[in-house]
Design a protein around this motif. Sequence first.
Motif, mmCIF file in Angstrom:
data_model
loop_
_atom_site.group_PDB
_atom_site.id
_atom_site.type_symbol
_atom_site.label_atom_id
_atom_site.label_comp_id
_atom_site.label_asym_id
_atom_site.label_seq_id
_atom_site.Cartn_x
_atom_site.Cartn_y
_atom_site.Cartn_z
ATOM 1 N N ASP A 1 7.545 -1.987 -3.375
ATOM 2 C CA ASP A 1 7.014 -0.565 -3.637
ATOM 3 C C ASP A 1 8.315 0.133 -3.260
ATOM 4 O O ASP A 1 8.389 1.331 -3.621
ATOM 5 C CB ASP A 1 5.965 -0.048 -2.427
ATOM 6 N N VAL A 2 9.138 -0.013 -2.435
ATOM 7 C CA VAL A 2 10.335 0.737 -1.870
ATOM 8 C C VAL A 2 11.629 -0.222 -1.860
ATOM 9 O O VAL A 2 11.537 -1.351 -1.561
ATOM 10 C CB VAL A 2 10.231 1.170 -0.561
ATOM 11 N N GLY B 1 -0.222 6.771 -1.790
ATOM 12 C CA GLY B 1 -1.322 6.312 -1.006
ATOM 13 C C GLY B 1 -1.393 4.937 -0.732
ATOM 14 O O GLY B 1 -2.687 4.090 -0.717
ATOM 15 N N ILE B 2 -0.285 4.055 -0.571
ATOM 16 C CA ILE B 2 -0.290 2.905 -0.090
ATOM 17 C C ILE B 2 -0.234 2.703 1.559
ATOM 18 O O ILE B 2 0.652 3.475 1.858
ATOM 19 C CB ILE B 2 1.080 2.169 -0.677
ATOM 20 N N SER B 3 -0.909 1.959 2.056
ATOM 21 C CA SER B 3 -0.756 2.158 3.405
ATOM 22 C C SER B 3 0.368 1.478 4.094
ATOM 23 O O SER B 3 0.756 1.724 5.112
ATOM 24 C CB SER B 3 -2.123 1.509 4.162
ATOM 25 N N ARG B 4 0.645 0.167 3.715
ATOM 26 C CA ARG B 4 1.982 -0.314 4.165
ATOM 27 C C ARG B 4 2.745 -0.653 3.060
ATOM 28 O O ARG B 4 3.014 -1.832 2.574
ATOM 29 C CB ARG B 4 1.627 -1.666 5.002
ATOM 30 N N ALA C 1 7.586 5.799 4.262
ATOM 31 C CA ALA C 1 6.870 7.238 4.559
ATOM 32 C C ALA C 1 6.689 7.960 3.365
ATOM 33 O O ALA C 1 5.287 8.157 2.930
ATOM 34 C CB ALA C 1 7.462 8.107 5.743
ATOM 35 N N MET C 2 7.614 8.093 2.427
ATOM 36 C CA MET C 2 7.348 9.233 1.128
ATOM 37 C C MET C 2 6.320 8.302 0.300
ATOM 38 O O MET C 2 5.537 8.938 -0.345
ATOM 39 C CB MET C 2 8.782 8.955 0.469
ATOM 40 N N THR C 3 6.668 6.864 0.071
ATOM 41 C CA THR C 3 5.701 5.915 -0.710
ATOM 42 C C THR C 3 4.339 6.164 -0.250
ATOM 43 O O THR C 3 3.353 6.068 -0.932
ATOM 44 C CB THR C 3 6.237 4.727 -0.762
ATOM 45 N N ASP D 1 7.507 -0.806 12.333
ATOM 46 C CA ASP D 1 6.985 0.207 11.274
ATOM 47 C C ASP D 1 7.135 0.129 10.052
ATOM 48 O O ASP D 1 6.707 0.935 9.442
ATOM 49 C CB ASP D 1 7.859 1.503 11.968
ATOM 50 N N ILE D 2 7.867 -1.120 9.654
ATOM 51 C CA ILE D 2 8.412 -1.145 8.287
ATOM 52 C C ILE D 2 7.712 -2.485 7.711
ATOM 53 O O ILE D 2 8.089 -3.361 8.542
ATOM 54 C CB ILE D 2 9.722 -1.132 7.825
#
Lengths: 340, 340
Positions: free
Chosen positions: A226-227, A174-177, A167-169, A208-209
Motif C-alpha cells: 500500500d505504501v 481507510g486501510i487499518s494497517r 499514516a496518510m494511507t 507501528d508499521i
Amino acid sequence: MRNLTVALDVMGGDFGPSITLSAASQALSLYPNLYLLLVGQSDTIQSWLYSQSSDIQKRCSVIHSEQVIEMDERPVSALRNKRQSSMRLALDAVANGQAQACVSAGNTGALMAISRMVLKMLPGIERPALIAALPTLNGGRVHMLDLGANVDCDSDTLFQFALMGSAMTRVVEGISRPRVALLNIGEEEIKGNDQIKQTAQLLHNSGDINYTGYIEGNALFTGQADVVVCDGFVGNICLKTCEGLTSLLLSRLFSAQRTPAWKKWLIRKVFPEVIKLKDAMNPDQYNGASLLGLRGIVVKSHGNADENAMATAIGEAVIEIERQVPERIADTLESALMGK
Amino acid sequence: MRNLTVALDVMGGDFGPSITLSAASQALSLYPNLYLLLVGQSDTIQSWLYSQSSDIQKRCSVIHSEQVIEMDERPVSALRNKRQSSMRLALDAVANGQAQACVSAGNTGALMAISRMVLKMLPGIERPALIAALPTLNGGRVHMLDLGANVDCDSDTLFQFALMGSAMTRVVEGISRPRVALLNIGEEEIKGNDQIKQTAQLLHNSGDINYTGYIEGNALFTGQADVVVCDGFVGNICLKTCEGLTSLLLSRLFSAQRTPAWKKWLIRKVFPEVIKLKDAMNPDQYNGASLLGLRGIVVKSHGNADENAMATAIGEAVIEIERQVPERIADTLESALMGK
C-alpha cells in the motif's frame, strides 16, 4: 458541509494563469463548498473573474503578487529574494489561517524550502516528502514517497517517510494497517545500499508499521504494497519513467491523428478494456503530489499539468482538508516517536 | 565465417537446465557458426544431448560441475566456496581461451565478483557495469548503464561508465558520436546530488564523449539519447519498473484467457499497430545485459528468462564476439584515459 478554502498559486507552472485559472473554475464547479484564494497578478486574475458567473466570483478572493519564482531558480534565492512571490503569499495564507491548503505547480525545490520555513515541520520530522498514488493491477492504488523533495536520505529520514506514508494511507484509503515496503534492487536481505539495509532494520523493529520487506520495481504495480518508501532521487526518476513509458505506449495505441472515427467506434464497442486501460493510465487523474510532514497542507501539481490535471490537484487538497491529514499524521507520529 | 564458442552456465537462473538447454538448442539453430560449452551437471546435460540431432551434438562440449551458486548467496561466499560451480567454470573457460564469451542467468552479484577476479578489468576501469538496450519511440534503441552491478557509484565511476557505454554503442550500433546523457531528476544544472553534478563536470570537460546533459525519466524513450548513464541502484529500479509497467499494460490488453479467437483475429486485421506494439515491447527481445569493463565478454540473462529470452542473451554474446567489443572498448579507453 463546512466551507473549505484553498490558496492557489496562479502564477506557478509552465503555463501560468492560462491553465491555473481554467482549473480554478473547473474545481469550483466540482466542489460546491470550495472557496479559492487566487494569488498572482491581480489585473490578470480580475479580468478573468469578470468573465465568470456570479457564483464563482463570490467564491474567489484575490491576493495580489508582484513576483514569480522561476522554474529553474535556486530554492535559497527564492527564499531570500521572493517574499512577495505568488507561491510565498499562498503559503503565508495557509500559515496565517486564511486558507487551509496551498496548491502550486511551481518550482518543487522552492515550494519545499518555503513550505518548511513558513508552515514549519511536524514534531519528529526533519524533512517534508512528496507522496502520490499510482494505479495497481488489482484496481487499487499504491502510495509512493519520496518523489523528489529530497535527493539524499539517511535511514532515519526514510523511516520517518514510512511512518508518514503509512499514516496518510490509513487516513486517505481507510486501510487499518497499510502494508509498507522498501524499494530495492532485490528482495533478498543482502541486497541494497547501507541506507536501505539500516532502514529495513528500523522498520523491522517498529511496532507501528506493518513492514512487509523489500519490493522491486517490477512489483510496484502488483498491489502487494500500500505504501512504497524510497529516496527522492530514485522516486522521482521511477515516477517520471513510468509517465514516459505510459505516454509512449498510449501514443502508439491512440494517436488521435492516425485513428479514423470508425476505428474509434470499433474500439469503444469491441474493446472496452482498451478504453478502460486508457482511462486508468491517464496521468492527469494522478496529478497532485502532497508534501507530507508539514503543519499544513501543500499539494504540488506537475509543472506541465493541463487544466484537468490541475483541477485534480485542487481536488486532492480538498480531500486532505476534509480528512484533516496533517492533524492525523501528527497523532500517529506522536505515539510512534514517543515509544522510540 | 569463423567459429564462435560461448560457455553457457547451464545451472544458472530460476529454472536451471530445463530452460538453458532448450535455449542452447534454439541458439545453435539460429547461429550456424556457434559452438557451446555446456557447464553444469554432466548427467543432466548428457541425457539431453542424446535426444538432440547429430549436428547439435557435434557443436556442444560438456564441462562437468558439482556446485551451483544460489540466487541469494553472498558474492564473497560464492567467490571463496564455489570454485567448482557452473558459473565459475564457465568464466574460467573464457579466461583460459576455451570460450570467447560466457552467458549466465545466475546470481548477478556473484557473476560480477567472479568475472572481475577471473577475467580482470580493462586498464583504467575499476568496476564492471551492466548495460542493456531499451526501445525508443522513433524505433531506435537507447543503451542504459549501470543496471545493477554497482549500488554506490562516485563520479569517476560514472564517468568510466559513460566512456564504456559510448564505446559499446559506437561498436554495436555503428553510431560515430553517440549522444550520452546523465539520468537526473531535472534538466537544470542545479538539480541532482553531488555525484551527478561532479560527473556532469567531468563529462563537460571531456573531448571524447558527446555529452548532451541531464535527461529525466520521462525522456528515456524519446530517442534523444543513445546512451544513458546512472548508478546501478537507480538503473536497476528504473529498468524493473519499466518491465512491471509494460507487463501490466500488456496483460490488460492481451490476456490470452479473456480474449476470444474472433477478437484476436480482429485485432490482427484492424489494429496491426497493437500487434506491432506488443512485439516491440516484448521484454524477451531485450534480454541479455552485458558486463562491460572486463577483459572478456560476459552476458547476464534475467533469472526468470524463458527459453526464447535466454536464446536472445546467447545471441547478444555472439554479436559481441563478432564485433570484438572488449578489444574496441579497450582502444577507446586507452586514448581517452591517456589524455586525462
